[in-house]
Design a protein around this motif. Structure first.
Motif, PDB file in Angstrom:
ATOM      1  N   UNK A 584     -26.570   9.238 -21.451  1.00  0.00           N
ATOM      2  CA  UNK A 584     -26.513   7.933 -22.122  1.00  0.00           C
ATOM      3  C   UNK A 584     -25.095   7.413 -22.293  1.00  0.00           C
ATOM      4  N   UNK A 585     -24.135   7.951 -21.549  1.00  0.00           N
ATOM      5  CA  UNK A 585     -22.761   7.458 -21.574  1.00  0.00           C
ATOM      6  C   UNK A 585     -22.205   7.531 -20.168  1.00  0.00           C
ATOM      7  N   UNK A 586     -21.047   6.912 -19.963  1.00  0.00           N
ATOM      8  CA  UNK A 586     -20.414   6.971 -18.648  1.00  0.00           C
ATOM      9  C   UNK A 586     -19.532   8.208 -18.602  1.00  0.00           C
ATOM     10  N   UNK A 587     -20.032   9.261 -17.957  1.00  0.00           N
ATOM     11  CA  UNK A 587     -19.269  10.485 -17.816  1.00  0.00           C
ATOM     12  C   UNK A 587     -18.159  10.304 -16.799  1.00  0.00           C
ATOM     13  N   UNK A 588     -17.065  11.044 -16.994  1.00  0.00           N
ATOM     14  CA  UNK A 588     -16.004  11.056 -15.999  1.00  0.00           C
ATOM     15  C   UNK A 588     -16.400  11.989 -14.857  1.00  0.00           C
ATOM     16  N   UNK A 589     -15.507  12.149 -13.882  1.00  0.00           N
ATOM     17  CA  UNK A 589     -15.833  12.933 -12.686  1.00  0.00           C
ATOM     18  C   UNK A 589     -16.199  14.367 -13.034  1.00  0.00           C
ATOM     19  N   UNK A 590     -15.480  14.967 -13.972  1.00  0.00           N
ATOM     20  CA  UNK A 590     -15.775  16.343 -14.378  1.00  0.00           C
ATOM     21  C   UNK A 590     -17.178  16.441 -14.968  1.00  0.00           C
ATOM     22  N   UNK A 591     -17.532  15.502 -15.831  1.00  0.00           N
ATOM     23  CA  UNK A 591     -18.849  15.518 -16.444  1.00  0.00           C
ATOM     24  C   UNK A 591     -19.968  15.287 -15.449  1.00  0.00           C
ATOM     25  N   UNK A 592     -19.758  14.356 -14.514  1.00  0.00           N
ATOM     26  CA  UNK A 592     -20.772  14.110 -13.502  1.00  0.00           C
ATOM     27  C   UNK A 592     -20.974  15.328 -12.614  1.00  0.00           C
ATOM     28  N   UNK A 593     -19.895  15.999 -12.272  1.00  0.00           N
ATOM     29  CA  UNK A 593     -20.015  17.201 -11.456  1.00  0.00           C
ATOM     30  C   UNK A 593     -20.856  18.256 -12.173  1.00  0.00           C
ATOM     31  N   UNK A 594     -20.598  18.428 -13.479  1.00  0.00           N
ATOM     32  CA  UNK A 594     -21.379  19.407 -14.244  1.00  0.00           C
ATOM     33  C   UNK A 594     -22.852  19.016 -14.279  1.00  0.00           C
ATOM     34  N   UNK A 595     -23.130  17.741 -14.542  1.00  0.00           N
ATOM     35  CA  UNK A 595     -24.509  17.275 -14.613  1.00  0.00           C
ATOM     36  C   UNK A 595     -25.234  17.485 -13.290  1.00  0.00           C
ATOM     37  N   UNK A 596     -24.606  17.087 -12.186  1.00  0.00           N
ATOM     38  CA  UNK A 596     -25.231  17.267 -10.873  1.00  0.00           C
ATOM     39  C   UNK A 596     -25.452  18.751 -10.594  1.00  0.00           C
ATOM     40  N   UNK A 597     -24.521  19.588 -11.036  1.00  0.00           N
ATOM     41  CA  UNK A 597     -24.683  21.028 -10.840  1.00  0.00           C
ATOM     42  C   UNK A 597     -25.898  21.576 -11.569  1.00  0.00           C
ATOM     43  N   UNK A 598     -26.085  21.164 -12.835  1.00  0.00           N
ATOM     44  CA  UNK A 598     -27.254  21.634 -13.592  1.00  0.00           C
ATOM     45  C   UNK A 598     -28.547  21.138 -12.945  1.00  0.00           C
ATOM     46  N   UNK A 599     -28.558  19.862 -12.542  1.00  0.00           N
ATOM     47  CA  UNK A 599     -29.769  19.312 -11.926  1.00  0.00           C
ATOM     48  C   UNK A 599     -30.043  19.981 -10.578  1.00  0.00           C
ATOM     49  N   UNK A 600     -29.004  20.265  -9.805  1.00  0.00           N
ATOM     50  CA  UNK A 600     -29.189  20.939  -8.515  1.00  0.00           C
ATOM     51  C   UNK A 600     -29.769  22.335  -8.711  1.00  0.00           C
ATOM     52  N   UNK A 601     -29.359  23.006  -9.778  1.00  0.00           N
ATOM     53  CA  UNK A 601     -29.949  24.312 -10.084  1.00  0.00           C
ATOM     54  C   UNK A 601     -31.440  24.171 -10.381  1.00  0.00           C
ATOM     55  N   UNK A 602     -31.804  23.157 -11.186  1.00  0.00           N
ATOM     56  CA  UNK A 602     -33.220  22.913 -11.453  1.00  0.00           C
ATOM     57  C   UNK A 602     -33.990  22.640 -10.163  1.00  0.00           C
ATOM     58  N   UNK A 603     -33.352  21.940  -9.236  1.00  0.00           N
ATOM     59  CA  UNK A 603     -33.999  21.573  -7.979  1.00  0.00           C
ATOM     60  C   UNK A 603     -33.960  22.693  -6.948  1.00  0.00           C
ATOM     61  N   UNK A 604     -33.342  23.819  -7.318  1.00  0.00           N
ATOM     62  CA  UNK A 604     -33.224  24.985  -6.429  1.00  0.00           C
ATOM     63  C   UNK A 604     -32.487  24.647  -5.137  1.00  0.00           C
ATOM     64  N   UNK A 605     -31.462  23.822  -5.273  1.00  0.00           N
ATOM     65  CA  UNK A 605     -30.593  23.517  -4.132  1.00  0.00           C
ATOM     66  C   UNK A 605     -29.476  24.552  -4.110  1.00  0.00           C
ATOM     67  N   UNK A 606     -29.350  25.245  -3.004  1.00  0.00           N
ATOM     68  CA  UNK A 606     -28.360  26.318  -2.905  1.00  0.00           C
ATOM     69  C   UNK A 606     -26.949  25.760  -3.031  1.00  0.00           C
TER      70      UNK A 606
END
Length: 673
Positions: A584-606
């Motif tokens: 619900x906020x505009x994350x910076x590059x570091x925050x977006x990288x972390x978010x995409x990483x968590x979601x990729x783990x949920x999606x089982x993307x290696x």
């Protein structure tokens, strides 16, 4: 079914816009000789030549075009032949000044540039159909003809006209879209500010008003303008299909999000036989190769995943930005082959020979002012040889890992006046989320919000302010069936008429995200907020915050300060077999990288953490095999692991284990098996 590949072209397309009319015929022989030396396979001809082909109404001069097409054919160079309808002749405007477009402020443009067209004007439509018919009848079965190129960069620089002809045409469009005036009133919410109409004849285009006008009207006018331009394309296309059967018809798009927002390319992609695109680097200090990759992925997606063609880009600097630096050594090849990696069936340029006169004389070209004793020319020749060695990749398809949802109509609506914060830019969010995916070496397909998403383990929604009920249901079904979703703020808010969805924000996404938003709380300029995670670590946001109320979602990160301190900032919701994340906020590059990483783990993307940053790794596959493109955008040598041994096509060497890619170089491996 119309043909979708350039007729008679057996290799990747390589060449550019060729404007022989700018030069004496004595130069043409040299041009063609140098084209052959460079490995040119196709050129675009005639795009801006209406005034030469029809120097007076109904009087035609095709002699020069006959001669240049014959010369090109004799030398084995295919032709992308333009209909020159982007610039009608001066005599046409003298006779029909009302064909010049009018701004929302009531100013009529003058002749003397390009693209100054009222697309509702009946005289323009008739004249465009006439010159297109003449060309098709004369050249429809010409042996040099590979494809037809209608107009040029529709929507640039004028996408909408506000004259009386457009007003009448708009009313007809409204009648066809809504039927009765009552339906227009309902869609636009004209009860607000007393804007109600009792007759369609009372409605004009959204011209200049004392303060903000009706947003529903403004949004529909964008749809009308896009549809009107598309009508004119279809009229020319249908003439060419009838008189030149078997030859594909295209027009050059500008899908890059930073360059053109006036056309709904999802709709346009269904109208052309072959999707083609123009792309120019925006040299604003950012990593230009990331925007290039994004534009190529978006173009491929508009093509439905099918091969497409890069019809224009630059060999070096352009001329229309405030500052126009040259491309670095070998950057041209990297740019060109990055497009090919992401689905293009070649690399074409604007233009072949650099102009001596006119507005674009300082725009780079394949053959510069300095001639063949230049770095650009040497790199052009080298690129031609490289593309020739890659001919077997034709008809293969780029393999994507994730989808990003994008909708031009949502972008139009988002950019209307009086939104909660002018600092929220949907294009910036799309760019930033794309960059986060790029840096994790995930290849992206873009998708319409109502498209089938079942093939993707991860779907990202960076900015979809406008979302239909059908789109919301589609996204919910995707998550329930096991997909992983990431949604950024201010998405799902309004319907197709820019009316806020009934109930709490975020409208169509409430259930899939498992939350509601009580209130938006945009931040002041340069204001920032801290977010704290479950382990006490921190992230940073700016531009936007919200008062989020979980209704099934778990709070993963919390606002640590600001007006929303203590409220959820980042949530995760399990729904059916899948998971939906919300930020619900505009994350910076570091925050977006972390978010995409968590979601990729949920999606089982290696994880692909073993791949170096700014070393692009993309696959194309098909009947001819699997091809791995590795593009090193860094100043150092890199090594990339290979899944299987293969042959490197640009050097002819065998490759196995770890592929060495020198600084600034490109390698393309055809994998064994």
């Amino acid at each position: 079914m119309p043909e979708t590949t350039p007729r008679g072209l057996t290799r990747l397309a390589f060449g550019g816009d060729y404007n022989p009319e700018q030069w004496p015929e004595s130069v043409w022989q040299e041009d063609v000789r140098l084209m052959r030396e460079a490995g040119v396979t196709m050129v675009s001809v005639g795009i801006f030549s209406w005034a030469l082909l029809e120097p007076a109404p109904g009087e035609y001069d095709f002699g020069w075009l006959d001669r240049i097409l014959a010369l090109l054919h004799e030398n084995g160079i295919r032709v992308d032949l333009g209909t020159p309808t982007v610039v009608p002749p001066a005599w046409f405007y003298r006779a029909h000044p009302e064909a010049l477009p009018v701004t929302a402020e009531g100013v009529r443009y003058e002749f003397g540039s390009r693209g100054a067209i009222c697309h509702s004007n009946a005289d323009y439509r008739a004249a465009a159909a006439s010159i297109t018919t003449e060309l098709a009848e004369r050249y429809g079965d010409h042996p040099a003809l590979a494809m037809w190129h209608v107009h040029n960069e529709y929507g640039v620089p004028v996408s909408a006209c506000y004259c009386d002809s457009c007003a009448a045409h708009f009313r007809c469009w409204l009648a066809g879209t809504y039927g009765k005036v009552e339906a227009v009133n309902e869609a636009w919410g004209t009860a607000f500010w007393g804007q109600r109409y009792t007759d369609l004849e009372q409605i004009n285009p959204p011209r200049a008003t004392p303060t903000v006008g009706n947003p529903g009207q403004a949004l529909d006018y964008k749809r009308f303008a896009d549809a009107t331009i598309r009508e004119n394309f279809r009229a020319e296309r249908d003439i060419l299909h009838r008189l030149s059967p078997g030859v594909p018809v295209t027009t050059n798009f500008m899908t890059a999000l930073s360059q053109c927002d006036s056309l709904d390319y999802w709709a346009w992609g269904r109208e052309v036989d072959l999707v083609t695109n123009d792309h120019y680097l925006i040299t604003d200090g950012r990593r230009t190769h990331v925007n290039l990759a994004m534009a190529a992925d978006l173009t491929r997606s508009v093509a439905g995943g099918a091969p497409w063609l890069l019809l224009e880009h630059s060999t070096s600097g352009v001329n229309w930005q405030p500052r126009n630096p040259a491309k670095a050594p070998r950057q041209m090849a990297r740019n060109s082959l990055a497009h090919v990696a992401r689905g293009s069936e070649g690399a074409m340029f604007f233009q072949w020979r650099q102009s001596r006169r006119g507005a674009e004389k300082f725009h780079s070209s394949m053959l510069p002012h300095g001639g063949t004793e230049t770095r650009v020319w040497r790199e052009v020749v080298e690129l031609g040889a490289s593309l020739d060695s890659l001919s077997t990749i034709r008809d293969t398809r780029t393999e994507a890992d994730v989808a990003v949802l994008w909708d031009w109509q949502s972008w139009w609506a988002q950019n209307l006046a009086w939104r909660p914060s002018e600092d929220h830019d949907p294009r910036e969010r799309a760019d930033s989320f794309y960059e986060a995916l790029y840096d994790r070496h995930l290849t992206v397909d873009f998708a319409h919000p109502e498209a089938d998403l079942s093939a993707y383990p991860l779907v990202v929604v960076p900015a979809l302010y406008l979302m239909t009920e059908a789109a919301g249901n589609n996204i919910r079904e995707y998550v329930e069936n096991g997909g992983t979703l990431v949604v950024s703020y201010f998405s799902g808010i309004v319907d197709e008429h820019d009316a806020v969805h009934d109930g709490a924000y975020p409208g169509t996404l409430r259930d899939v995200l498992g939350l509601t938003v009580e209130e938006f709380s945009p931040l002041l300029k340069d204001e920032r907020v801290r977010l704290t995670g479950p382990d006490g670590s921190e992230l940073t946001g700016d531009v936007w915050t919200e008062f989020v109320v979980p209704r099934g979602a778990e709070t993963v990160w919390t606002y640590a300060d600001g007006l929303t301190a203590g409220h959820p900032a980042l949530t995760r919701h399990r729904l059916g077999e899948g998971t939906a994340w919300y930020v619900s906020t505009r994350l910076d590059a570091h925050g977006l990288d972390a978010l995409i990483g968590w979601a990729a783990d949920d999606a089982r993307i290696a994880s692909r953490a073993d791949l170096p940053r700014d070393v692009e790794v993309v696959r194309r596959g098909g009947e001819s095999g699997t091809y791995l493109f590795v593009i090193n955008h860094t100043g150092g040598d890199a090594k990339v692991p290979l899944d299987a041994p293969g042959t490197e096509l640009l050097t002819g060497e065998r490759a196995a284990g770890r592929l060495a890619v020198p600084a600034g170089a490109v390698r393309v491996v055809r994998l064994d098996g």
